[in-house]
Enzyme design. Structure first.
Site, PDB file in Angstrom:
ATOM      1  N   HIS A  20    -123.680 112.833 -10.181  1.00  7.65           N
ATOM      2  CA  HIS A  20    -122.704 113.851 -10.562  1.00  7.65           C
ATOM      3  C   HIS A  20    -123.366 114.890 -11.462  1.00  7.65           C
ATOM      4  CE1 HIS A  20    -118.671 115.482 -11.283  1.00  7.65           C
ATOM      5  NE2 HIS A  20    -119.159 115.767 -12.478  1.00  7.65           N
TER       6      HIS A  20
ATOM      7  N   GLY B 279    -115.625 131.269  -7.727  1.00  2.00           N
ATOM      8  CA  GLY B 279    -115.034 130.510  -6.628  1.00  2.00           C
ATOM      9  C   GLY B 279    -115.331 129.030  -6.601  1.00  2.00           C
TER      10      GLY B 279
ATOM     11  N   HIS C  75    -122.642 121.351  -5.026  1.00  7.06           N
ATOM     12  CA  HIS C  75    -122.743 121.225  -3.575  1.00  7.06           C
ATOM     13  C   HIS C  75    -123.270 122.522  -2.991  1.00  7.06           C
ATOM     14  CE1 HIS C  75    -118.722 122.504  -4.770  1.00  7.06           C
ATOM     15  NE2 HIS C  75    -118.696 123.253  -3.671  1.00  7.06           N
TER      16      HIS C  75
HETATM   17  P1  AMP Z   1    -116.338 125.298  -3.945  1.00  4.47           P
HETATM   18  O1  AMP Z   1    -115.228 126.298  -3.885  1.00  4.47           O
HETATM   19  O2  AMP Z   1    -117.709 125.910  -3.813  1.00  4.47           O
HETATM   20  O3  AMP Z   1    -116.203 124.391  -5.138  1.00  4.47           O
HETATM   21  O4  AMP Z   1    -116.193 124.446  -2.637  1.00  4.47           O
HETATM   22  C1  AMP Z   1    -115.458 123.258  -2.573  1.00  4.47           C
HETATM   23  C2  AMP Z   1    -115.274 122.977  -1.117  1.00  4.47           C
HETATM   24  O5  AMP Z   1    -114.908 121.621  -0.993  1.00  4.47           O
HETATM   25  C3  AMP Z   1    -114.180 123.821  -0.461  1.00  4.47           C
HETATM   26  O6  AMP Z   1    -114.737 124.579   0.606  1.00  4.47           O
HETATM   27  C4  AMP Z   1    -113.185 122.761   0.030  1.00  4.47           C
HETATM   28  O7  AMP Z   1    -112.623 123.095   1.280  1.00  4.47           O
HETATM   29  C5  AMP Z   1    -114.041 121.506   0.099  1.00  4.47           C
HETATM   30  N1  AMP Z   1    -113.323 120.246  -0.060  1.00  4.47           N
HETATM   31  C6  AMP Z   1    -112.429 119.920  -1.024  1.00  4.47           C
HETATM   32  N2  AMP Z   1    -111.995 118.645  -0.852  1.00  4.47           N
HETATM   33  C7  AMP Z   1    -112.655 118.165   0.223  1.00  4.47           C
HETATM   34  C8  AMP Z   1    -112.637 116.927   0.917  1.00  4.47           C
HETATM   35  N3  AMP Z   1    -111.851 115.902   0.525  1.00  4.47           N
HETATM   36  N4  AMP Z   1    -113.431 116.780   1.991  1.00  4.47           N
HETATM   37  C9  AMP Z   1    -114.221 117.799   2.416  1.00  4.47           C
HETATM   38  N5  AMP Z   1    -114.276 118.995   1.797  1.00  4.47           N
HETATM   39  C10 AMP Z   1    -113.498 119.193   0.727  1.00  4.47           C
END
Ligand code: AMP
Length: 105
Positions: A46, A89, A96
């Protein structure tokens, strides 16, 4: 981290399919895809965001993970981005790399 959604995914709490996995990272599909193919490359440890990433080996492993999963899936053209900070955002505060492509997998 108990309340981190990506830590829960990595632990297998939701049975999420990993398209690629090694000792450093997992790759799974974004639940709300912004392109035909939208993957997330996620370190197993993490780290809140790129700002907190100090481990140079892990930085390299994450980029290697992007290359490995795209090669495995036959994706030749793609773009990557890392949202850092909520003003830009970032919604999930577990580092990630987004991998987006107009190729189908
Ligand atoms: P960020 O806005 O860069 O923090 O991206 C987070 C991403 O995680 C977004 O594109 C979400 O659609 C994705 N996300 C959130 N929850 C999940 C989940 N349970 N499984 C897969 N993707 C997820």
């Amino acid at each position: 981290m108990d309340d981190c959604i990506f830590c829960k995914i990595i632990r297998g709490d939701f049975g999420t399919e990993f398209l690629y996995e090694n000792e450093y990272l997992v790759v799974f599909k974004d639940i709300n895809p912004k392109a035909k193919t939208h993957l997330l490359v996620v370190p197993k440890v993490h780290v809140e965001s790129l700002n907190e990433l100090e481990d140079e080996k892990l930085m390299a492993e994450l980029i290697k993970g992007v290359k490995a999963v795209t090669k495995k899936l036959g994706i030749k053209s793609y773009r990557v981005h890392i949202n850092t900070g909520k003003e830009e955002g970032q919604e999930v505060f577990h580092l990630h790399i987004h991998v987006l492509s107009n190729s189908d997998i």
